[in-house]
Design a protein around this motif. Sequence first.
Motif, short mmCIF file in Angstrom:
data_model
loop_
_atom_site.label_atom_id
_atom_site.label_comp_id
_atom_site.label_asym_id
_atom_site.label_seq_id
_atom_site.Cartn_x
_atom_site.Cartn_y
_atom_site.Cartn_z
N MET A 1 -5.72 44.77 7.19
CA MET A 1 -6.33 45.88 6.47
C MET A 1 -6.73 46.95 7.46
O MET A 1 -7.21 46.66 8.56
N ALA A 2 -6.54 48.22 7.08
CA ALA A 2 -6.80 49.30 8.02
C ALA A 2 -7.28 50.55 7.29
O ALA A 2 -7.26 50.62 6.06
N ILE A 3 -7.70 51.52 8.08
CA ILE A 3 -8.14 52.81 7.55
C ILE A 3 -7.15 53.87 7.97
O ILE A 3 -6.78 53.97 9.14
N ALA A 4 -6.71 54.66 7.00
CA ALA A 4 -5.78 55.76 7.27
C ALA A 4 -6.55 57.06 7.41
O ALA A 4 -7.57 57.27 6.74
N MET A 5 -6.05 57.94 8.26
CA MET A 5 -6.65 59.25 8.46
C MET A 5 -5.55 60.30 8.51
O MET A 5 -4.37 59.98 8.72
N HIS A 6 -5.91 61.55 8.32
CA HIS A 6 -4.93 62.64 8.41
C HIS A 6 -4.44 62.74 9.85
O HIS A 6 -5.23 62.68 10.80
N ALA A 7 -3.15 62.88 10.04
CA ALA A 7 -2.58 62.94 11.40
C ALA A 7 -3.18 64.12 12.17
O ALA A 7 -3.22 65.25 11.67
N GLY A 8 -3.64 63.82 13.38
CA GLY A 8 -4.19 64.86 14.24
C GLY A 8 -5.65 65.16 14.04
O GLY A 8 -6.23 65.95 14.82
N ALA A 9 -6.30 64.57 13.04
CA ALA A 9 -7.72 64.81 12.79
C ALA A 9 -8.57 64.10 13.85
O ALA A 9 -8.09 63.21 14.56
N ILE B 1 -23.57 49.64 0.69
CA ILE B 1 -23.36 51.09 0.75
C ILE B 1 -22.42 51.61 -0.33
O ILE B 1 -22.15 52.81 -0.39
N VAL B 2 -21.90 50.74 -1.19
CA VAL B 2 -20.87 51.16 -2.13
C VAL B 2 -21.33 52.32 -3.01
O VAL B 2 -20.54 53.22 -3.34
N GLU B 3 -22.60 52.33 -3.41
CA GLU B 3 -23.10 53.39 -4.28
C GLU B 3 -23.27 54.71 -3.55
O GLU B 3 -23.38 55.77 -4.18
N LYS B 4 -23.28 54.66 -2.22
CA LYS B 4 -23.50 55.87 -1.43
C LYS B 4 -22.19 56.52 -0.96
O LYS B 4 -22.21 57.62 -0.42
N LEU B 5 -21.07 55.85 -1.17
CA LEU B 5 -19.79 56.35 -0.69
C LEU B 5 -19.16 57.32 -1.70
O LEU B 5 -19.34 57.17 -2.90
N LYS B 6 -18.41 58.26 -1.19
CA LYS B 6 -17.68 59.21 -2.04
C LYS B 6 -16.27 58.65 -2.25
O LYS B 6 -15.38 58.87 -1.44
N LEU B 7 -16.11 57.92 -3.33
CA LEU B 7 -14.89 57.13 -3.54
C LEU B 7 -13.91 57.83 -4.47
O LEU B 7 -14.31 58.52 -5.41
N LYS B 8 -12.63 57.62 -4.19
CA LYS B 8 -11.54 58.16 -5.02
C LYS B 8 -10.58 57.01 -5.32
O LYS B 8 -9.72 56.67 -4.51
N GLY B 9 -10.73 56.40 -6.48
CA GLY B 9 -9.87 55.28 -6.86
C GLY B 9 -8.51 55.76 -7.34
O GLY B 9 -8.42 56.76 -8.06
N PRO C 1 -13.00 59.23 14.14
CA PRO C 1 -14.35 58.63 14.16
C PRO C 1 -14.28 57.18 14.62
O PRO C 1 -13.23 56.53 14.56
N ASP C 2 -15.39 56.66 15.07
CA ASP C 2 -15.47 55.31 15.62
C ASP C 2 -15.62 54.29 14.51
O ASP C 2 -16.45 54.44 13.61
N LEU D 1 -18.59 51.48 11.96
CA LEU D 1 -17.81 51.52 10.73
C LEU D 1 -18.68 52.02 9.57
O LEU D 1 -18.27 52.91 8.81
N LYS D 2 -19.86 51.46 9.45
CA LYS D 2 -20.77 51.84 8.37
C LYS D 2 -21.12 53.32 8.46
O LYS D 2 -21.11 54.04 7.45
N ARG D 3 -21.40 53.79 9.66
CA ARG D 3 -21.75 55.20 9.86
C ARG D 3 -20.58 56.12 9.48
O ARG D 3 -20.77 57.14 8.82
N THR D 4 -19.37 55.73 9.86
CA THR D 4 -18.18 56.53 9.56
C THR D 4 -17.91 56.58 8.07
O THR D 4 -17.58 57.65 7.52
N LEU D 5 -18.04 55.46 7.39
CA LEU D 5 -17.81 55.42 5.95
C LEU D 5 -18.82 56.29 5.20
O LEU D 5 -18.46 57.02 4.27
N LEU D 6 -20.06 56.23 5.61
CA LEU D 6 -21.10 57.02 4.95
C LEU D 6 -20.91 58.52 5.19
O LEU D 6 -21.27 59.35 4.34
N ALA D 7 -20.34 58.86 6.33
CA ALA D 7 -20.15 60.27 6.69
C ALA D 7 -18.88 60.88 6.08
O ALA D 7 -18.74 62.11 6.02
#
Length: 257
Positions: free
Chosen positions: A112-120, A162-170, A123-124, A131-137
């Motif tokens: 399992m991994a996290i994808a990001m926009h190429a060249g962006a 932290i699930v309720e604090k995340l900006k999620l897009k299902g 974050p740590d 991980l928690k800090r990056t997800l919340l930000a």
Amino acid sequence: MKNQIARAHRIVAVALGLVLTLAQASAAQAAEIKVLCSTALKTVMQELVPEFERATGNKVVVEYGVSAPMQRRVEAGEPFDAIFLTVKQLDALVQAGKIAPGTRTPIARSGMAIAMHAGAARPDIKTMHALKRTLLAAKSIAYAKEGASGLFFIALAKRLGIVEKLKLKGTDTGDEVGQAVASGAAELGMLPVSEILPVHGIEVLGEFPKEVQEYAISVGGVSVASKQASAAKELIKFATAPAAAAVIRKKGMEPER
């Protein structure tokens, strides 16, 4: 001379008849295999299937999608010959009697991994705190609602509180997760490594920290009702042969035995 020409014509006719007979026999022996396959294994199968077709003369028709909906379709009676799903869904079909005994075969696994926009900016996520800090930000996080990576991620976010604090897009599919990150509609996306690598415009930020990491494990099986069971078994054997291991690794997975 006329006799020789007539004899030559008869020989040619016999030869052509033999060629036609062999061609018809070959066509009769060739099978068309209907395959259902999860997107986690898609890039692997896209390379292996043409090789299998060339080696065997069989035709393979593959449909790719999320494992959970495919499981429900099979349980509802949809016919297939071979199937490749994540382990939870495949084992459910085994228990339901949809998979021929002795054909359940582990194929590969992808972290399992996290994808990001190429060249962006990257974050740590190396530690649980980071991980928690990056997800919340994150401004937005895309995940497939029924995908293995999406289910893993939501369960993890709940454990972290932290699930309720995340900006999620299902989304409905992993493809839509990749598209959302590539287009900028989502800052981060949750996918197996194998589903991030082929998408133009995104890259792997990283896998999850070791203490929480899980894997999307792909397992194959043959339908208990398949009329092409022999050819379907050949396909699964082909996907687990030593030569297939290099393709599996190239696509961001590891052979699973």
